[in-house]
Design a protein around this motif. Structure first.
Motif, PDB file in Angstrom:
ATOM      1  N   ALA A 101       4.154   4.814  -5.302  1.00  0.00           N
ATOM      2  CA  ALA A 101       3.828   4.971  -6.679  1.00  0.00           C
ATOM      3  C   ALA A 101       4.618   3.964  -7.606  1.00  0.00           C
ATOM      4  O   ALA A 101       5.792   3.738  -7.442  1.00  0.00           O
ATOM      5  CB  ALA A 101       4.138   6.075  -7.104  1.00  0.00           C
ATOM      6  N   TYR A 102       3.894   3.129  -8.234  1.00  0.00           N
ATOM      7  CA  TYR A 102       4.349   2.399  -9.141  1.00  0.00           C
ATOM      8  C   TYR A 102       3.892   2.592 -10.636  1.00  0.00           C
ATOM      9  O   TYR A 102       2.789   2.917 -11.010  1.00  0.00           O
ATOM     10  CB  TYR A 102       3.636   0.725  -9.152  1.00  0.00           C
ATOM     11  CG  TYR A 102       3.779   0.250  -7.915  1.00  0.00           C
ATOM     12  CD1 TYR A 102       5.132  -0.616  -7.767  1.00  0.00           C
ATOM     13  CD2 TYR A 102       3.096   0.342  -6.565  1.00  0.00           C
ATOM     14  CE1 TYR A 102       5.270  -1.300  -6.188  1.00  0.00           C
ATOM     15  CE2 TYR A 102       3.360  -0.217  -5.388  1.00  0.00           C
ATOM     16  CZ  TYR A 102       4.411  -1.143  -5.332  1.00  0.00           C
ATOM     17  OH  TYR A 102       4.660  -1.428  -4.233  1.00  0.00           O
ATOM     18  N   SER A 152       4.921   9.942 -19.375  1.00  0.00           N
ATOM     19  CA  SER A 152       4.581   8.847 -18.387  1.00  0.00           C
ATOM     20  C   SER A 152       3.334   8.814 -18.088  1.00  0.00           C
ATOM     21  O   SER A 152       2.396   9.807 -17.662  1.00  0.00           O
ATOM     22  CB  SER A 152       5.461   8.919 -17.041  1.00  0.00           C
ATOM     23  OG  SER A 152       6.785   9.020 -17.333  1.00  0.00           O
ATOM     24  N   ALA A 153       2.671   7.521 -18.121  1.00  0.00           N
ATOM     25  CA  ALA A 153       1.409   7.350 -17.519  1.00  0.00           C
ATOM     26  C   ALA A 153       1.092   7.745 -16.031  1.00  0.00           C
ATOM     27  O   ALA A 153       2.211   7.522 -15.315  1.00  0.00           O
ATOM     28  CB  ALA A 153       0.752   5.986 -17.735  1.00  0.00           C
ATOM     29  N   TRP A 154      -0.088   7.791 -15.711  1.00  0.00           N
ATOM     30  CA  TRP A 154      -0.350   8.182 -14.259  1.00  0.00           C
ATOM     31  C   TRP A 154       0.143   6.939 -13.383  1.00  0.00           C
ATOM     32  O   TRP A 154      -0.378   5.634 -13.888  1.00  0.00           O
ATOM     33  CB  TRP A 154      -1.830   8.587 -13.913  1.00  0.00           C
ATOM     34  CG  TRP A 154      -2.230   9.085 -12.672  1.00  0.00           C
ATOM     35  CD1 TRP A 154      -2.788   8.120 -11.708  1.00  0.00           C
ATOM     36  CD2 TRP A 154      -2.007  10.284 -12.209  1.00  0.00           C
ATOM     37  NE1 TRP A 154      -2.846   8.971 -10.557  1.00  0.00           N
ATOM     38  CE2 TRP A 154      -2.318  10.248 -10.758  1.00  0.00           C
ATOM     39  CE3 TRP A 154      -1.320  11.470 -12.607  1.00  0.00           C
ATOM     40  CZ2 TRP A 154      -2.434  11.466 -10.062  1.00  0.00           C
ATOM     41  CZ3 TRP A 154      -1.396  12.556 -11.684  1.00  0.00           C
ATOM     42  CH2 TRP A 154      -1.714  12.370 -10.342  1.00  0.00           C
ATOM     43  N   PRO A 155       0.929   7.135 -12.353  1.00  0.00           N
ATOM     44  CA  PRO A 155       1.297   5.981 -11.698  1.00  0.00           C
ATOM     45  C   PRO A 155       0.261   5.470 -10.772  1.00  0.00           C
ATOM     46  O   PRO A 155      -0.738   5.851 -10.601  1.00  0.00           O
ATOM     47  CB  PRO A 155       2.234   6.481 -10.794  1.00  0.00           C
ATOM     48  CG  PRO A 155       2.205   7.879 -10.538  1.00  0.00           C
ATOM     49  CD  PRO A 155       1.684   8.261 -11.956  1.00  0.00           C
ATOM     50  N   ARG A 156       0.288   4.101 -10.328  1.00  0.00           N
ATOM     51  CA  ARG A 156      -0.862   3.396  -9.421  1.00  0.00           C
ATOM     52  C   ARG A 156      -0.032   3.639  -8.010  1.00  0.00           C
ATOM     53  O   ARG A 156       0.994   3.546  -7.643  1.00  0.00           O
ATOM     54  CB  ARG A 156      -0.896   1.942  -9.629  1.00  0.00           C
ATOM     55  CG  ARG A 156      -1.537   1.196  -8.982  1.00  0.00           C
ATOM     56  CD  ARG A 156      -1.522  -0.224  -9.041  1.00  0.00           C
ATOM     57  NE  ARG A 156      -0.585  -1.078  -9.390  1.00  0.00           N
ATOM     58  CZ  ARG A 156       0.060  -1.639  -8.168  1.00  0.00           C
ATOM     59  NH1 ARG A 156      -0.487  -1.646  -7.273  1.00  0.00           N
ATOM     60  NH2 ARG A 156       1.203  -2.192  -8.362  1.00  0.00           N
ATOM     61  N   PHE A 157      -0.990   4.157  -7.128  1.00  0.00           N
ATOM     62  CA  PHE A 157      -0.614   4.303  -5.831  1.00  0.00           C
ATOM     63  C   PHE A 157      -1.125   3.330  -4.970  1.00  0.00           C
ATOM     64  O   PHE A 157      -2.282   3.084  -5.046  1.00  0.00           O
ATOM     65  CB  PHE A 157      -1.028   5.692  -5.343  1.00  0.00           C
ATOM     66  CG  PHE A 157      -0.320   6.854  -5.996  1.00  0.00           C
ATOM     67  CD1 PHE A 157       0.742   7.392  -5.586  1.00  0.00           C
ATOM     68  CD2 PHE A 157      -0.904   7.366  -7.407  1.00  0.00           C
ATOM     69  CE1 PHE A 157       1.600   8.403  -6.296  1.00  0.00           C
ATOM     70  CE2 PHE A 157      -0.363   8.394  -7.865  1.00  0.00           C
ATOM     71  CZ  PHE A 157       1.001   8.948  -7.550  1.00  0.00           C
ATOM     72  N   GLN A 158      -0.185   2.704  -3.956  1.00  0.00           N
ATOM     73  CA  GLN A 158      -0.816   1.630  -3.361  1.00  0.00           C
ATOM     74  C   GLN A 158      -0.275   2.005  -1.845  1.00  0.00           C
ATOM     75  O   GLN A 158       0.986   2.405  -1.417  1.00  0.00           O
ATOM     76  CB  GLN A 158      -0.261   0.314  -3.561  1.00  0.00           C
ATOM     77  CG  GLN A 158      -0.571  -0.684  -2.668  1.00  0.00           C
ATOM     78  CD  GLN A 158      -0.158  -2.106  -3.209  1.00  0.00           C
ATOM     79  OE1 GLN A 158       0.252  -2.321  -4.234  1.00  0.00           O
ATOM     80  NE2 GLN A 158      -0.196  -2.884  -2.431  1.00  0.00           N
ATOM     81  N   GLU A 159      -1.141   2.358  -0.871  1.00  0.00           N
ATOM     82  CA  GLU A 159      -1.044   2.489   0.430  1.00  0.00           C
ATOM     83  C   GLU A 159      -0.340   1.113   1.337  1.00  0.00           C
ATOM     84  O   GLU A 159      -0.702   0.090   1.172  1.00  0.00           O
ATOM     85  CB  GLU A 159      -2.311   2.806   1.227  1.00  0.00           C
ATOM     86  CG  GLU A 159      -1.969   3.320   2.659  1.00  0.00           C
ATOM     87  CD  GLU A 159      -3.270   3.868   3.259  1.00  0.00           C
ATOM     88  OE1 GLU A 159      -3.073   4.644   4.452  1.00  0.00           O
ATOM     89  OE2 GLU A 159      -4.426   3.972   2.842  1.00  0.00           O
ATOM     90  N   HIS A 160       0.434   1.795   2.065  1.00  0.00           N
ATOM     91  CA  HIS A 160       1.293   0.362   2.903  1.00  0.00           C
ATOM     92  C   HIS A 160       1.034   0.710   4.116  1.00  0.00           C
ATOM     93  O   HIS A 160       0.904   1.800   4.656  1.00  0.00           O
ATOM     94  CB  HIS A 160       2.832   0.416   2.427  1.00  0.00           C
ATOM     95  CG  HIS A 160       3.063   0.081   1.047  1.00  0.00           C
ATOM     96  ND1 HIS A 160       3.332  -1.362   0.848  1.00  0.00           N
ATOM     97  CD2 HIS A 160       2.982   0.417  -0.120  1.00  0.00           C
ATOM     98  CE1 HIS A 160       3.551  -1.683  -0.416  1.00  0.00           C
ATOM     99  NE2 HIS A 160       3.240  -0.565  -1.271  1.00  0.00           N
TER     100      HIS A 160
END
Length: 69
Positions: A12-13, A61-69
């Motif tokens: 989560a970014y 906080s804004a909704w985070p960006r989720f990136q799959e790894h």
């Protein structure tokens, strides 16, 4: 002795960088906040884990960006 196999990982970014991660394991989705010594909890679905991670971020906080790894 048992082992747990991680099936997937989402990072989560937030606006200031990595704020946490979600691991999919045999018993559910495990949320760990950045810098934490222990998991926040285990949740039954990816969506509920994302919501839990966001709820542990600072208020507003804004909704985070989720990136799959």
């Amino acid at each position: 002795m048992s082992t747990t196999k991680t099936r997937a990982l989402w990072v989560a970014y937030g606006t200031n960088g990595v704020c946490g991660s979600i691991r999919h394991e045999d018993d559910g989705y495990v949320v760990v906040m950045a810098g934490a010594d222990a998991a926040t909890g285990t949740y039954p679905s990816l969506e509920s884990a994302k919501g839990a991670l966001h709820s542990h971020m600072p208020p507003g906080s804004a909704w985070p960006r989720f990136q799959e790894h």
